[in-house]
Structure formats: structure tokens, C-alpha cells
Motif scaffolding. Structure first.
Motif, PDB file in Angstrom:
ATOM      1  N   LEU A 130      56.674 -39.539 -54.554  1.00  0.00           N
ATOM      2  CA  LEU A 130      57.352 -38.280 -54.837  1.00  0.00           C
ATOM      3  C   LEU A 130      56.489 -37.066 -54.519  1.00  0.00           C
ATOM      4  N   VAL A 131      55.186 -37.248 -54.507  1.00  0.00           N
ATOM      5  CA  VAL A 131      54.261 -36.155 -54.193  1.00  0.00           C
ATOM      6  C   VAL A 131      53.627 -36.464 -52.838  1.00  0.00           C
ATOM      7  N   ARG A 132      53.718 -35.473 -51.941  1.00  0.00           N
ATOM      8  CA  ARG A 132      53.182 -35.623 -50.589  1.00  0.00           C
ATOM      9  C   ARG A 132      51.835 -34.922 -50.474  1.00  0.00           C
ATOM     10  N   LEU A 133      51.030 -35.393 -49.544  1.00  0.00           N
ATOM     11  CA  LEU A 133      49.758 -34.767 -49.213  1.00  0.00           C
ATOM     12  C   LEU A 133      49.897 -34.108 -47.852  1.00  0.00           C
ATOM     13  N   GLN A 134      49.546 -32.827 -47.774  1.00  0.00           N
ATOM     14  CA  GLN A 134      49.610 -32.088 -46.515  1.00  0.00           C
ATOM     15  C   GLN A 134      48.225 -31.553 -46.203  1.00  0.00           C
ATOM     16  N   LEU A 135      47.722 -31.872 -45.014  1.00  0.00           N
ATOM     17  CA  LEU A 135      46.384 -31.449 -44.604  1.00  0.00           C
ATOM     18  C   LEU A 135      46.481 -30.520 -43.404  1.00  0.00           C
ATOM     19  N   ASP A 136      45.727 -29.423 -43.456  1.00  0.00           N
ATOM     20  CA  ASP A 136      45.635 -28.468 -42.352  1.00  0.00           C
ATOM     21  C   ASP A 136      44.160 -28.077 -42.241  1.00  0.00           C
ATOM     22  N   LEU A 137      43.406 -28.881 -41.500  1.00  0.00           N
ATOM     23  CA  LEU A 137      41.956 -28.776 -41.506  1.00  0.00           C
ATOM     24  C   LEU A 137      41.414 -28.480 -40.111  1.00  0.00           C
ATOM     25  N   THR A 138      40.555 -27.480 -40.030  1.00  0.00           N
ATOM     26  CA  THR A 138      39.861 -27.123 -38.799  1.00  0.00           C
ATOM     27  C   THR A 138      38.428 -27.646 -38.890  1.00  0.00           C
ATOM     28  N   ALA A 139      37.889 -28.099 -37.772  1.00  0.00           N
ATOM     29  CA  ALA A 139      36.525 -28.623 -37.762  1.00  0.00           C
ATOM     30  C   ALA A 139      35.532 -27.548 -38.180  1.00  0.00           C
ATOM     31  N   VAL A 140      34.749 -27.863 -39.205  1.00  0.00           N
ATOM     32  CA  VAL A 140      33.679 -26.997 -39.708  1.00  0.00           C
ATOM     33  C   VAL A 140      32.506 -27.911 -40.012  1.00  0.00           C
ATOM     34  N   HIS A 141      31.349 -27.594 -39.461  1.00  0.00           N
ATOM     35  CA  HIS A 141      30.169 -28.416 -39.685  1.00  0.00           C
ATOM     36  C   HIS A 141      29.302 -27.797 -40.775  1.00  0.00           C
ATOM     37  N   VAL A 142      28.942 -28.635 -41.750  1.00  0.00           N
ATOM     38  CA  VAL A 142      28.091 -28.214 -42.864  1.00  0.00           C
ATOM     39  C   VAL A 142      27.038 -29.283 -43.104  1.00  0.00           C
ATOM     40  N   SER A 143      26.016 -28.934 -43.869  1.00  0.00           N
ATOM     41  CA  SER A 143      24.990 -29.909 -44.239  1.00  0.00           C
ATOM     42  C   SER A 143      25.502 -30.780 -45.379  1.00  0.00           C
ATOM     43  N   MET A 144      24.754 -31.823 -45.668  1.00  0.00           N
ATOM     44  CA  MET A 144      25.063 -32.668 -46.826  1.00  0.00           C
ATOM     45  C   MET A 144      25.068 -31.849 -48.108  1.00  0.00           C
ATOM     46  N   ASP A 145      24.186 -30.828 -48.172  1.00  0.00           N
ATOM     47  CA  ASP A 145      24.085 -29.989 -49.371  1.00  0.00           C
ATOM     48  C   ASP A 145      25.380 -29.226 -49.644  1.00  0.00           C
TER      49      ASP A 145
END
Length: 161
Positions: free
Chosen positions: A40-55
Motif C-alpha cells: 500500500l505504500v510505495r517508494l519513489q527515488l529521484d537521486l542524482t549522483a553525488v560523491h561523498v566520503s565515508m564520513d
């Protein structure tokens, strides 16, 4: 954390993480694990590539996981249907990015500010946003929107060397 380590080893690059790939995997797995809504609940993703450190990847993952968990637990009571959305995009004319977790559920109650100071989960979200040196904003009405703007510590576009 295991997903984060797996992403690093798969990419062969140990200095940065593509946050979009990591969040996609994290959200998909968390949603499958936590969703008792029978579709009944959907997941919607709109993600652009962003590079970050592990921190930065670690607090981002914890923050998103906490907010998705909260939405699944509280935003859709009594079999209500809806959508949880996660977005990650650069902010125009800025080095910052905006990470947003929102739902179209019931929103917060009128006494939200009082509950916010007493909720361990929401205190954790605030602490994680501060760890990112980011600015957290919360909006509620017909649904809830949590946004964190922050500067990636290793700002690279997806095509950079």
C-alpha cells in the motif's frame, strides 16, 4: 554499514561513495524489511549522483533509514496508502546538495514541537544533520518533508575523474 562497505569494495574506490547508489540500495532494502503495508505504500527515488566520503555517507544513510522507518511506522495508519519519496539533487548556483525524505501520509500532530524534543529518533535526525554540517528543515501539512542541505566533502560529478 554493510551496504556502504559493499559499495566501496564493488566500486574499487575507497575514498568516495556515490551517495545516490548507496541510498538506492539502502532504501530498497529498508523498505522491503520494514514495510508491513502489503504494497500500500510505495517508494519513489529521484537521486542524482553525488560523491561523498565515508564520513558523510554514514550519517546520510543513518538519517535516511531513520526517516523511512518513521514514515512507515507513523505516516500511514490503519491501512492508508501513500508514497515515501527520497530525492538527492544539487542546489542551483551552489556547491550544496539537498537530500529530502518526504511522505504524503497524515503529517504531524498539532503538538509536534513538544514531541520532537522528546523523540529519540528525531533527536538523532537532528544530530546526524549537524554531523553533516547541514541545515535541517521540517515541513508538515498533508504529509511530512525532511530536507537537509549540505556541502559534499568530495564534490565530484558522476563523470569526473
Amino acid at each position: 554499514m554493510a551496504l556502504l562497505h559493499e559499495s566501496l569494495y564493488r566500486s574499487g574506490v575507497f575514498t568516495s561513495v556515490d551517495l545516490s547508489t548507496y541510498l538506492k540500495e539502502l532504501c530498497t532494502q529498508a523498505f522491503r524489511t520494514l514495510s508491513a503495508q502489503n504494497g500500500l505504500v510505495r517508494l519513489q527515488l529521484d537521486l542524482t549522483a553525488v560523491h561523498v566520503s565515508m564520513d558523510q555517507a554514514t550519517p546520510c544513510g543513518l538519517l535516511v533509514n531513520e526517516l523511512v522507518s518513521n514514515s512507515l511506522k507513523h505516516a500511514f495508519p490503519d491501512g492508508h496508502s501513500g508514497t515515501i519519496s527520497i530525492s538527492l539533487h544539487g542546489i542551483a548556483n551552489s556547491k550544496q546538495v539537498l537530500l529530502t525524505v518526504s511522505d504524503d501520509g497524515i503529517g504531524f500532530s498539532d503538538d509536534f514541537e513538544i514531541k520532537r524534543t522528546q523523540s529519540l529518533g528525531l533527536q538523532l535526525v537532528g544530530d546526524l544533520a549537524r554531523q553533516l554540517k547541514g541545515k535541517l528543515t521540517i515541513e508538515s501539512g498533508s504529509g511530512t518533508i525532511f530536507s537537509v542541505s549540505f556541502t559534499p566533502d568530495q564534490a565530484k560529478s558522476a563523470g569526473s575523474a
